[in-house]
Design a protein around this motif. Structure first.
Motif, PDB file in Angstrom:
ATOM      1  N   LEU A 358       0.912  -1.128  -0.141  1.00  0.00           N
ATOM      2  CA  LEU A 358       0.084  -0.163  -0.038  1.00  0.00           C
ATOM      3  C   LEU A 358       0.893   1.130  -0.037  1.00  0.00           C
ATOM      4  CD1 LEU A 358      -2.650  -1.114   2.681  1.00  0.00           C
ATOM      5  CD2 LEU A 358      -2.909  -1.409   0.268  1.00  0.00           C
ATOM      6  N   LEU A 360       0.864   5.352   0.897  1.00  0.00           N
ATOM      7  CA  LEU A 360       0.093   6.035   1.873  1.00  0.00           C
ATOM      8  C   LEU A 360       0.564   7.574   1.897  1.00  0.00           C
ATOM      9  CD1 LEU A 360      -0.275   4.079   4.882  1.00  0.00           C
ATOM     10  CD2 LEU A 360      -1.442   3.844   2.887  1.00  0.00           C
ATOM     11  N   GLU A 370      -5.939   9.193   9.443  1.00  0.00           N
ATOM     12  CA  GLU A 370      -5.652   7.909   8.865  1.00  0.00           C
ATOM     13  C   GLU A 370      -6.552   6.972   8.881  1.00  0.00           C
ATOM     14  OE1 GLU A 370      -4.046   7.127  13.037  1.00  0.00           O
ATOM     15  OE2 GLU A 370      -5.102   8.435  11.912  1.00  0.00           O
ATOM     16  N   TYR A 373      -7.109   4.814   5.755  1.00  0.00           N
ATOM     17  CA  TYR A 373      -6.091   3.956   5.575  1.00  0.00           C
ATOM     18  C   TYR A 373      -6.172   2.704   6.364  1.00  0.00           C
ATOM     19  CZ  TYR A 373      -3.484   7.675   3.093  1.00  0.00           C
ATOM     20  OH  TYR A 373      -3.152   8.500   2.251  1.00  0.00           O
ATOM     21  N   PRO A 389       2.470  -1.378   4.266  1.00  0.00           N
ATOM     22  CA  PRO A 389       1.720   0.231   3.899  1.00  0.00           C
ATOM     23  C   PRO A 389       2.891   0.972   4.029  1.00  0.00           C
ATOM     24  CG  PRO A 389       0.533  -1.087   5.497  1.00  0.00           C
ATOM     25  CD  PRO A 389       2.083  -1.668   5.737  1.00  0.00           C
ATOM     26  N   LEU A 422      -2.894   4.499  -2.339  1.00  0.00           N
ATOM     27  CA  LEU A 422      -4.140   5.102  -1.772  1.00  0.00           C
ATOM     28  C   LEU A 422      -4.060   6.702  -1.738  1.00  0.00           C
ATOM     29  CD1 LEU A 422      -4.768   2.706   1.225  1.00  0.00           C
ATOM     30  CD2 LEU A 422      -5.647   2.606  -1.203  1.00  0.00           C
TER      31      LEU A 422
END
Length: 754
Positions: A358, A360, A370, A373, A389, A422
């Motif tokens: 992921l 971020l 967050e 997320y 992430p 994301l």
């Protein structure tokens, strides 16, 4: 691209995370300053079209609450959707800056007025909390603040208020102002007040906006014109292209405060304060923002020069690292993260579980915004997948990809089986200046599926929900079109934005879609070829006019036969494959001139009405147009019929007609049209009965991509999204039809091998 008219209601779940308090680390890096030629080009292309028509940890606690965002009243600038529906038309957001205005009770204290403009809303809650904290606890000082989202400045009434606020402000703050036409508005409003103001802080933005910077004797008015060492450094790094400028700026920011600390001159002190301001800002938490504002007031507001104001040093966070909502801290080393992850007590994973990387935005983590997320992490893990992430403080994610997405025991082998960004932005350059060659190089080297999911940035959840257009056009340019140049696919909305607080919140049905589709792509790397199930879908072209199994500029069955032959050579189970393409045609059609719904089509599966209604979640929504199942299409009067033929683990199916005479694109303009039961039964069979691991739509073109729903950024209620489900989707499309191919790519979550 035609716009859709389907209007629907969307349930919303808000995730409200607490502030992230990490360990003290070395100073953070800054986001890079660069141009916006890619953005300007994308927006220039779009504008004519517009005008013509719960896991917790000691540091983080994520609490999901089932309360929808508050509605925002629309003022005089409320405008109609491009298609005539509600939702603000996608031209600009209808949120009001008044939601970000705090006016304190002075009670004899000095009042400092602060005005800020930001690209995104994640700083809103931190700034508001910091101001409220100062106003509640400081005896000498109170802060009046108002904030503007950059897109709000498209509204003339907002611009009138912005000019008034700037004319009375002591301090002006801006960040990530990279849209040229709006940057010009900011400069026009602020520049006349520059000398009067006590301080102006502009963090990475376009050069014209950066020149507004003023902090005592520190100024950037000569940015790009001066021959100073700093100016020469910036010019050199910008000329190098790629991430050289951003990375160089990060190093400069980390180094200068250490040097300037020991220099006695006022100029050095002001330069140091600017760098400290950037560290406070990048730190993002309410505590950092509070001390940022206190430092500016103490050092640069004359009325407070003798006031007793205590200012704490900035709390800094890693510039690049790995974050997890259940982890005790952020990690800067992959092995440390994996050691923690593999010894967790709260979750157990299969030894060969798929791993999803992921990407971020760091600003959401440090500002405590967050929760969206965390929702994606938790959904992937609840389905048996592992996650890595990663985040970065600059605009270049190619280096973190190289650092964290490869097996630490075998540097040449990918650790992850799929990547989902994301951020919604380009992998290198973000909203500022895209470097797609560098991004493509990093992603090709990694060689895994790359999805770019989209958080709502320039519109609220209500605006997106109510809009028949879908995503705001500027967001389409920045967060759909530009990532596509990197190879990004599947622009699924996964989070909304609360108009009142600016916080992101999870859209859980969309989070489920992102997680489900990411794991399906990842599992394709885990399954052995002989285990993979592939559905090949053929059409009638022209729709409702031509013969079954035809497409523009393509010998469909001849091509399919060659594909099956190659699959067999690569270990796929294709059963008893015919020796020549003519036999393949006859096994599916029985008559080369077969028309759809004729007795010459082979029936592969008969689905009972009970099975159909149990497996097809949206079947009830089709009753308005088609009555109860089975209807009159793809049925024998009692059962739903799926036409096609299976060969081992490969199903060659015939997409049903769309049920309306004429061009299927007319479906996009219908407010109430829907697929018929036979169409829904076909894709229900492919996903839930046959169990396809992937579907290959063969040729130009079918009608699935033209089913009613939003144009870009669809919801669960949009039929293309409902029909394709979680199946990875590939589409062989004619290279001479990029416009309709773009519709298919964005509305069907498709990878397009032309």
């Amino acid at each position: 691209m035609a716009s859709s008219q389907a209007v629907f209601s969307q349930s919303r779940v808000v995730s409200q995370p607490k502030v992230l308090n990490g360990k003290n680390r070395i100073p953070n890096g800054a986001k890079g300053l660069s141009g916006s030629s890619a953005v300007k080009s994308a927006v220039k292309e779009l504008m004519p079209k517009i005008k013509s028509t719960t896991q917790s940890r000691s540091q983080v606690s994520v609490q999901a609450i089932a309360n929808p965002p508050k509605k925002v009243s629309k003022g005089d600038d409320a405008i109609q959707d491009l298609t005539g529906g509600p939702g603000g038309g996608g031209m600009y957001t209808n949120t009001t800056p008044e939601l970000r205005r705090i006016v304190p009770d002075a009670n004899g204290r000095a009042t400092v007025k602060v005005v800020y403009v930001v690209l995104e809303a994640q700083y809103q809650s931190s700034i508001s909390a910091a101001v409220n904290q100062i106003n509640a606890n400081n005896k000498d000082l109170c802060i009046e603040v108002v904030g503007y989202l950059l897109e709000e400045l498209r509204s003339e009434s907002n611009m009138v208020e912005f000019r008034k606020d700037v004319a009375n402000a002591n301090i002006f703050i801006a960040s990530l102002i990279f849209i040229e036409e709006l940057a010009d508005k900011v400069v026009a409003a602020v520049e006349p007040e520059r000398e009067r103001m006590d301080a102006i802080l502009v963090f990475p933005s376009m050069p014209a906006v950066m020149r507004l910077n003023k902090l005592g004797t520190f100024s950037m008015a000569q940015l790009g014109q001066s021959k100073s060492a700093v100016a020469s450094f910036m010019k050199k790094k910008r000329a190098e292209g790629g991430s050289g400028f951003e990375d160089g700026l990060l190093k400069l920011i980390r180094t200068l405060p250490k040097v300037l600390k020991y220099l006695p001159s006022d100029k050095a002190q002001d330069a140091k304060n600017f760098m400290m301001s950037l560290q406070y800002w990048l730190g993002g938490s309410s505590d950092n923002i509070e001390n940022f504002l206190l430092m500016l007031a103490k050092e640069y507001v004359p009325e407070l020069s003798e006031a007793s104001i205590k200012v704490e040093e900035p709390v800094v966070f890693p510039d690049v690292g790995i974050w997890h909502p259940a982890a005790p801290s952020m990690y800067e080393d992959l092995k440390e993260y994996l050691n923690w992850y593999d010894t967790r007590k709260d979750m157990k994973f299969e030894r060969d579980a798929p791993v999803v990387g992921l990407v971020l935005q760091r600003t959401h983590l440090v500002t405590g915004d967050e929760g969206h997320y965390a929702a994606v992490v938790q959904e992937i893990e609840s389905r048996g997948g592992k996650v890595v992430p990663i985040f970065a403080g600059g605009l270049d994610f190619s280096n973190p990809v190289d650092k964290f997405f490869y097996n630490p025991l075998n540097g040449g082998k990918a650790l992850v089986d799929a990547v989902v960004s994301l951020t919604g932005f380009a992998l290198v350059g973000g909203p500022a200046k895209q470097d797609s060659p560098k991004a493509v190089e990093a992603l090709k080297r990694l060689n895994v599926p790359y999805m770019v999911s989209v958080p709502l940035v320039f519109q609220t959840t209500e605006e997106w929900t109510d809009s028949t257009l879908g995503l705001h056009p500027v967001q389409v340019a920045l967060q759909v079109a530009l990532p596509e140049l990197d190879g990004g696919m599947e622009p699924i909305i996964f989070s909304g934005r609360d108009a009142a607080t600016g916080r992101a919140h999870s859209l859980y049905d969309r989070v489920e879609a992102v997680a489900g589709r990411a794991l399906k792509w990842a599992n394709l790397r885990k399954l052995k070829n002989k285990e993979k199930k592939l559905a090949i879908t053929v059409f009638s072209f022209p729709p409702d006019k031509g013969n079954v199994g035809t497409a523009a500029y393509l010998n469909v069955f001849g091509s399919i036969w060659k594909v099956l032959t190659m699959l067999k050579e690569n270990g796929y189970d294709v059963g008893d494959l015919p020796e020549k393409e003519e036999d393949l045609i006859e096994s599916v059609l029985q008559d080369k001139e077969a028309q759809f719904n004729s007795p010459d089509l082979n029936i592969e599966y008969k689905m009972s009405i009970k099975e159909y209604e149990e497996l097809c979640d949206y079947s009830g929504a089709l009753h308005e147009n088609w009555g109860p199942p089975p209807g009159n299409l793809n049925t024998n009067g009692q059962e739903m019929l799926v036409y096609g033929k299976k060969y081992g683990n490969v199903f060659i199916g015939v997409q049903p007609t769309f049920g309306y005479e004429g061009d299927p694109m007319r479906l996009l303009f219908s407010k109430s049209a829907s697929p018929h039961h036979g169409f829904a039964a076909y894709y229900t069979y492919v996903e839930k009965v046959f169990g396809a691991d992937a579907v290959l739509h063969f040729g130009t073109h079918g009608s699935l991509e033209f089913m009613p729903g939003k144009q870009v950024g669809m919801s669960e209620a949009c039929y293309p999204d409902s029909l394709i489900g979680n199946i990875p989707n590939l589409y062989y499309y004619a290279a001479n039809n990029p416009s309709e191919a773009t519709i298919a790519k964005r509305r069907l979550h498709q990878h397009l091998p032309f």
